[in-house]
Each structure stands twice: as C-alpha cells, then as structure tokens.
Design a protein around this motif. Structure first.
Motif, mmCIF file in Angstrom:
data_model
loop_
_atom_site.group_PDB
_atom_site.id
_atom_site.type_symbol
_atom_site.label_atom_id
_atom_site.label_comp_id
_atom_site.label_asym_id
_atom_site.label_seq_id
_atom_site.Cartn_x
_atom_site.Cartn_y
_atom_site.Cartn_z
ATOM 1 N N ILE A 1 1.005 -1.347 0.153
ATOM 2 C CA ILE A 1 -0.075 -0.107 -0.361
ATOM 3 C C ILE A 1 1.445 1.271 0.523
ATOM 4 O O ILE A 1 0.527 2.529 -0.658
ATOM 5 N N PHE A 2 1.679 1.413 0.829
ATOM 6 C CA PHE A 2 2.759 2.489 0.393
ATOM 7 C C PHE A 2 3.412 3.042 -0.380
ATOM 8 O O PHE A 2 3.131 3.930 -1.266
ATOM 9 N N THR A 3 4.177 1.831 -1.129
ATOM 10 C CA THR A 3 4.425 1.628 -2.111
ATOM 11 C C THR A 3 3.970 2.635 -3.109
ATOM 12 O O THR A 3 3.729 3.298 -4.147
ATOM 13 N N ALA A 4 2.635 2.030 -3.297
ATOM 14 C CA ALA A 4 1.501 1.993 -4.195
ATOM 15 C C ALA A 4 1.109 3.722 -4.398
ATOM 16 O O ALA A 4 1.106 4.410 -4.920
ATOM 17 N N ALA A 5 0.673 4.139 -2.827
ATOM 18 C CA ALA A 5 0.424 5.291 -2.267
ATOM 19 C C ALA A 5 1.427 6.146 -2.952
ATOM 20 O O ALA A 5 1.342 7.730 -2.545
#
Length: 235
Positions: free
Chosen positions: A13-17
């Motif tokens: 999630i963090f990487t996509a964000a």
C-alpha cells in the motif's frame, strides 16, 4: 528481513501510495488503484501518528477530491476499507465517499464495522427479471454497470442502461444456472461516466447517441436482451 503477510500488504500500500503521490505532484489525475492506495496509506499513517479512528477517517477523506482522480473513479470507488494499527489495536476503518464528490458529502461517516459490512441499501427505481442461460453461476457486483453484465444473462438491456444494482456497496447478486431473479436497479450517480466494465460505453453515459451505440455493440456481440434501437425501428 522476515515480514508477515500483513506487513507485506502494508508495504505494498505504501509503495503504491508513493507512486500516486509522485504522479499527483506531476499534475496527473489518479486512477482507481492509485487513489485507493493513497487514501488507505493516509489512514494508516494517521493511525501510526496516534490519531483516533474517527480522526484518521477524516484525514483519509480529505486527501483527495473528485478533481484529483480520473473521470468515473468516484462512481467506481464509493467506499474504501483498510485495516490500520491504532494505539488500542487493529481496527477496520471504512471511508465512505472517499473523494468527497458523492451524494453523502461531509455527512459520510467512517466506522469500525464487523467483517461482512456492505453499506447502506439504496431504494430501487425499477426492477427487472434476469434469467441466467449459462451453465455456471454468474455474480454481478453492486456498482457494475448492469447494462454491461454477462452476455448470457437475459434481461431488458435497454431498461438497464445507466444503472447499477440497488444493493449494499461491495455486495453482489448471484444468478444460478437456469434461474430467474428479479433485481432492483438505480441510476449511476455522480458524473455518470462508465469506463471499463465490458467496454460497451467507455465514456459519459448521457452523451449524444452513446446509448444507441452501446445497444448496437451489445446486439452485435450477442448480449441477450440487447436490441439495436435503429434496427428495431426500421419498417
């Protein structure tokens, strides 16, 4: 470094964000996965900062508006659910109307909900009888453009144009082989843009001749219940 499945999901999630933030900084409007990731990450970070659930949900709802996402995204993403680690444990945060562009506006709450929450039911505008002619079960989700549902479902396609199922957000209706089910339908809201699905529309639902062209395509491709308006009206 050993990561649990939950930790791997959080990292994803963090990487996509981060990708969403970079694209937004370049002036690009976000697509569905980018928007969901950015809102979800905002809620998770708010929880990490020590905010309470309601405050984290409010922060998640404030990060994007309908102007920050591609056309059709607010209609496709009416609710985002993410598990975040708060000081009192892991809680399920539900961000309704996450881009502030829907009918609920600031009245849309976030909540801690039990597994299986499906949102509020919408009263149907009209009902249709739907017959499954396939040999396998077919399921249609709540916000799928029902006009473009599986071609082996037999129903009045013209009557279903521009609508979705009147069921709780995130749920679906199952049509077993050989059965007929009566379903309620409501108009697609917001900017009324249908992108993706079966590709019969891919644009504004109410643009000139869009409905006629979609019916023509559906009839050509063998969608049961689809009748080309122009051919039907020929003498």
């Amino acid at each position: 470094m050993q990561l649990t499945p939950t930790e791997r999901d959080r990292l994803l999630i963090f990487t996509a964000a981060e990708l969403a933030r970079a694209r937004r900084a370049r002036g690009l409007r976000l697509n569905v996965p980018e928007a969901i990731a950015l809102v979800s990450d905002t809620v998770c970070e708010a929880a990490r900062d020590g905010l309470r659930l309601a405050e984290a949900v409010r922060r998640g709802r404030s990060v994007l508006s309908s102007a920050d996402v591609l056309p059709g995204v607010p209609d496709l993403v009416t609710e985002i659910q993410v598990e975040a680690v708060f000081e009192d444990g892991t809680r399920l945060a539900v961000i309704a109307d996450p881009f502030g562009g829907g009918t609920l506006g600031e009245a849309a709450p976030g909540a801690v909900l039990p597994t299986g929450h499906l949102g509020d039911r919408t009263e149907p505008v009209h009902t249709l009888a739907v017959h499954n002619t396939a040999d396998v079960p077919i399921s249609v989700t709540s916000h799928f453009h029902f006009f473009e549902a599986n071609p082996r479902l037999a129903f009045d396609r013209a009557a279903a144009y521009g609508t979705h199922l009147a069921v709780p957000a995130g749920s679906s209706v199952r049509f077993d082989p050989g059965t007929t089910v009566e379903v309620g339908l409501v108009p697609i809201g917001g900017e009324r843009v249908a992108i993706g699905f079966a590709g019969l529309v891919d644009g504004p639902l109410d643009a000139p001749r869009t409905r006629q062209e979609a019916l023509r395509r559906a009839a050509e491709q063998g969608y049961l219940g689809a009748v080309d308006d122009e051919q039907e009206n020929q003498p």
